[in-house]
Design a protein around this motif. Structure first.
Motif, PDB file in Angstrom:
ATOM      1  N   ASP A 209      35.720  39.324  41.758  1.00 55.78           N
ATOM      2  CA  ASP A 209      36.452  39.922  42.887  1.00 55.78           C
ATOM      3  C   ASP A 209      35.629  41.067  43.496  1.00 55.78           C
ATOM      4  O   ASP A 209      34.860  41.746  42.801  1.00 55.78           O
TER       5      ASP A 209
ATOM      6  N   HIS B 252      34.888  44.510  42.135  1.00 56.14           N
ATOM      7  CA  HIS B 252      34.117  44.567  40.881  1.00 56.14           C
ATOM      8  C   HIS B 252      32.639  44.228  41.110  1.00 56.14           C
ATOM      9  O   HIS B 252      31.805  44.506  40.270  1.00 56.14           O
TER      10      HIS B 252
ATOM     11  N   ASP C 286      43.817  37.917  37.822  1.00 60.52           N
ATOM     12  CA  ASP C 286      44.032  37.384  39.168  1.00 60.52           C
ATOM     13  C   ASP C 286      42.911  36.447  39.578  1.00 60.52           C
ATOM     14  O   ASP C 286      42.776  36.100  40.743  1.00 60.52           O
TER      15      ASP C 286
ATOM     16  N   ASP D 129      41.443  43.580  35.388  1.00 57.16           N
ATOM     17  CA  ASP D 129      42.563  44.031  36.232  1.00 57.16           C
ATOM     18  C   ASP D 129      43.831  44.322  35.428  1.00 57.16           C
ATOM     19  O   ASP D 129      44.762  44.974  35.934  1.00 57.16           O
TER      20      ASP D 129
HETATM   21 FE   LIG Z   1      40.776  40.960  40.407  1.00 56.02          FE
END
Ligand SMILES: [Fe+2]
Ligand SMILES: [Fe+2]
Length: 260
Positions: free
Chosen positions: A74, A77, A139, A158
């Motif tokens: 993501d 990150h 996620d 997360d």
């Molecule tokens: Fe994430």
């Protein structure tokens, strides 16, 4: 970015707070494990990449990094991954193979520097073993948290994140009510699939972390939390029966813009 600091011996945090209009602030953290073979865990948000690299240099000379561990691909990150790989020529990139595949659609990942890791697999970084652990909430299918057997820290990606009312740096500065609400809301927003899961099944995933019993939880989206594992697990256990999160729609956006 906020100022980096040492959380526990051998582990420094590179902290930031992302403002969420009308809701508060989401901590966005990366970490440096000053192992015999130093490890950077995640690379922050691209929007403040300059500051991220400065903060990293305050903590360690990037040339000394031997590993860069992406908990998942993501954008909050992977923000400075290209700059980090350039500044840290000796570092290998640790990530789930799916993350590498997905990132390869955006930039040319140097495959000879990559280490593919699945949950349950480990790397040795000289003075400790880092084991990939899939956190109970995620996620992104590429998520691999880290259990560090030396510090007994769990880098939970997360999971265990929370939206907090103000950008404080110490968990003691967040009231119990704000913490509970912030963590349950974040979990529901970031892992909406949880409402389709039997609470008992989810309980099994929480028990797995209970079994590991980390001394400290280092979430990408929470202030460092020492001795809070059981409390956090109890909070997450409430999520499946909490009201599902509804994302703000255009009406909400117009209200936010009008406040201006
Ligand atoms: Fe994430
Ligand atoms: Fe994230």
């Amino acid at each position: 970015m906020n100022k980096p600091y040492q959380v526990i011996p051998d582990i420094d945090i590179l902290p930031a707070h992302f403002p969420i209009p009308g809701a508060g602030f989401l901590p966005v953290n990366a970490f440096v494990i000053k192992a015999k073979e130093p490890v950077l865990v995640d690379t922050g948000m691209g929007i403040e990449s300059e500051e991220f690299m400065e903060a990293l240099r305050e903590v360690i000379d990037p040339q000394d990094l031997r590993w860069v561990w992406l908990t998942h691909d993501d954008a909050d990150h992977t923000g400075s991954i290209l700059k980090v790989l350039e500044a840290a020529p000796q570092a290998r990139l640790v990530a789930n193979s799916l993350a590498v595949l997905r990132m390869s659609t955006a930039w040319s990942v140097p495959m000879h520097r990559v280490n593919w890791l699945n949950p349950g697999e480990s790397i040795n970084v000289g003075d400790r073993t880092l084991t990939a652990v899939r956190p109970p909430l995620f996620d992104n299918p590429t998520t691999i948290g880290i259990y560090d057997n030396k510090s007994e820290a769990f880098f939970s990606a997360d999971c265990f994140g929370a939206i907090i009312p103000s950008p404080v740096q110490n968990l003691d500065d967040v009231t119990e009510g704000d913490l509970a609400q912030g963590m349950i809301t974040w979990a529901s927003a970031d892992s909406p699939w949880l409402h389709m899961v039997e609470p008992k099944v989810f309980g099994g995933a929480l028990d797995k972390i209970r079994g590991i019993n980390p001394k400290i939880i280092l979430s990408a989206h929470m202030l460092p939390a020492q001795g809070k594992t059981e409390h956090f697990l109890e909070l997450l256990a409430k999520v499946p029966t909490s009201p599902p999160f509804v994302t703000p729609n255009q009406t909400a956006l117009e209200q936010i813009l009008a406040q201006g």
